[in-house]
Design a protein around this motif. Structure first.
Motif, mmCIF file in Angstrom:
data_model
loop_
_atom_site.group_PDB
_atom_site.id
_atom_site.type_symbol
_atom_site.label_atom_id
_atom_site.label_comp_id
_atom_site.label_asym_id
_atom_site.label_seq_id
_atom_site.Cartn_x
_atom_site.Cartn_y
_atom_site.Cartn_z
ATOM 1 N N GLU A 22 55.887 41.249 35.546
ATOM 2 C CA GLU A 22 55.036 41.152 36.730
ATOM 3 C C GLU A 22 55.136 42.416 37.577
ATOM 4 O O GLU A 22 56.192 43.025 37.706
ATOM 5 N N ASN A 27 50.586 41.573 42.084
ATOM 6 C CA ASN A 27 50.678 40.306 41.365
ATOM 7 C C ASN A 27 50.106 40.350 39.947
ATOM 8 O O ASN A 27 49.969 39.311 39.305
ATOM 9 N N SER A 28 49.729 41.521 39.438
ATOM 10 C CA SER A 28 49.284 41.630 38.057
ATOM 11 C C SER A 28 50.461 41.354 37.118
ATOM 12 O O SER A 28 51.625 41.522 37.492
ATOM 13 N N VAL A 42 46.810 39.893 32.988
ATOM 14 C CA VAL A 42 45.931 39.613 34.115
ATOM 15 C C VAL A 42 46.064 40.778 35.086
ATOM 16 O O VAL A 42 47.151 41.039 35.616
ATOM 17 N N LYS A 44 44.753 42.546 38.615
ATOM 18 C CA LYS A 44 44.051 42.256 39.861
ATOM 19 C C LYS A 44 42.778 43.088 39.936
ATOM 20 O O LYS A 44 42.791 44.292 39.687
ATOM 21 N N GLY A 57 41.471 38.001 39.661
ATOM 22 C CA GLY A 57 42.092 38.659 38.528
ATOM 23 C C GLY A 57 41.227 38.603 37.286
ATOM 24 O O GLY A 57 40.420 37.680 37.108
ATOM 25 N N VAL A 59 41.366 38.355 33.202
ATOM 26 C CA VAL A 59 42.209 37.973 32.071
ATOM 27 C C VAL A 59 41.741 38.718 30.828
ATOM 28 O O VAL A 59 40.543 38.739 30.516
ATOM 29 N N ILE A 77 49.136 31.582 31.567
ATOM 30 C CA ILE A 77 48.367 32.492 32.429
ATOM 31 C C ILE A 77 47.961 31.778 33.715
ATOM 32 O O ILE A 77 48.096 32.323 34.814
ATOM 33 N N SER A 81 49.390 32.718 37.346
ATOM 34 C CA SER A 81 48.363 33.164 38.283
ATOM 35 C C SER A 81 48.443 32.377 39.591
ATOM 36 O O SER A 81 48.325 32.939 40.688
ATOM 37 N N ASN A 84 51.438 33.500 41.497
ATOM 38 C CA ASN A 84 51.234 34.829 42.064
ATOM 39 C C ASN A 84 50.068 34.889 43.045
ATOM 40 O O ASN A 84 49.586 35.956 43.402
ATOM 41 N N PHE A 86 46.895 34.185 42.770
ATOM 42 C CA PHE A 86 45.517 34.449 42.378
ATOM 43 C C PHE A 86 44.681 33.215 42.716
ATOM 44 O O PHE A 86 45.136 32.078 42.589
ATOM 45 N N LEU A 89 39.862 33.619 38.565
ATOM 46 C CA LEU A 89 40.072 34.367 37.329
ATOM 47 C C LEU A 89 38.759 34.541 36.580
ATOM 48 O O LEU A 89 37.913 33.646 36.574
#
Length: 285
Positions: A22, A27-28, A42, A44, A57, A59, A77, A81, A84, A86, A89
């Protein structure tokens, strides 16, 4: 930019049979297998996150990902996500990969668009002779306000306007900002169509990216004013865009939604061929 490759601000956790890396700054993250193959990541989407005021994000599944991993990998994922922070997506899937499409749909992703990509092979093809019904020239700063107004009323069938979880007003701002950035130098060239001394359309051109072995130039965004449609203005802009890129590229790519039939007819008439098609799916998390 693939931030996960940096050694700064990165932590690793063992998760089932996957290794998670990470990037704490945005946060990617990427997920690898036990022999360090990247299976998925993933990233950002910084531009879209700012426009839509959501942590968004993208994917990306890598070729090393076996189709038997799709379900468990997608679960991981979505889990990471959420952790983090997100909120939205996006994933692009080849129309040949129905298995991944169906698993994404089972996990709550919705198809927002089907994109087609066409190619003009500069090394093998020549443009046909055509007659222009407009003047074609480069962008001038005095064109900006008029072309922005044309653009605002042109982009309505895309994946952002189709997503019920995204604001249509912000989708309009997305294109306005993108085009403004193109005018400010993000595009390598802008072809402008003029009738009676008035700008009536534009096409943005991008040179091949550094390191692209195919040397693919791209015609990215095009729009024609409503009153000037049906006058072959778009055909003239694409024609001149290909000419501008032809001595700088081996091929020229264009893309659109699958149901944009008039545009695809124009490309076929100019000598483009269909290269690929992709579903685009979104999920609000």
């Amino acid at each position: 930019m693939c931030y996960y490759l940096k050694t700064l601000m990165v932590r690793e956790n063992e998760m089932d049979n996957f290794t998670l890396r990470e990037n704490e700054s945005d946060n990617s993250f990427v997920i690898k297998d036990d022999i360090e193959n990247i299976l998925a990541k993933v990233d950002k989407d910084i531009f879209n996150s700012k426009i839509f005021e959501l942590n968004m994000g993208n994917v990306i599944f890598k070729p090393e990902c076996n189709e038997n991993m799709y379900g468990s990998l997608l679960n991981k994922i979505i889990e990471v996500s959420k952790k983090n922070r997100f909120e939205h997506l996006s994933i692009k899937i080849s129309t040949t990969n129905k298995k991944l499409l169906h698993i994404c749909e089972q996990k709550g992703f919705l198809v927002m668009d089907t994109l087609v990509t066409y190619v003009f092979d500069v090394t093998k093809k020549h443009l046909p002779e055509i007659k222009h019904n407009c003047i074609i020239r480069d962008f001038q700063e005095s064109d900006r306000v008029i072309l922005l107004d044309i653009a605002k009323n042109s982009f309505v069938i895309d994946r952002y306007h189709s997503d019920p979880n995204l604001s249509s007003e912000k989708a309009d701002i997305y294109y306005e900002t993108w085009i403004n950035n193109s005018f400010d130098g993000y595009a390598d060239n802008i072809v402008v169509a003029v009738i009676d001394d008035m700008p009536v359309g534009f096409t943005t051109c991008n040179l091949p990216k550094k390191g692209d072995i195919n040397k693919s130039g791209t015609l990215v965004l095009s729009a024609v004013s409503e009153k000037s449609r049906g006058k072959r203005v778009y055909t003239s802009m694409i024609y001149e865009g290909v000419k501008w890129l032809s001595d700088k590229s081996n091929e020229v790519k264009v893309g659109t939604q699958i149901d944009n039939y008039p545009v695809q007819k124009t490309w076929n008439n100019l000598g483009f061929y269909l290269q690929s098609s992709n579903y685009v799916l979104h999920k609000k998390i």
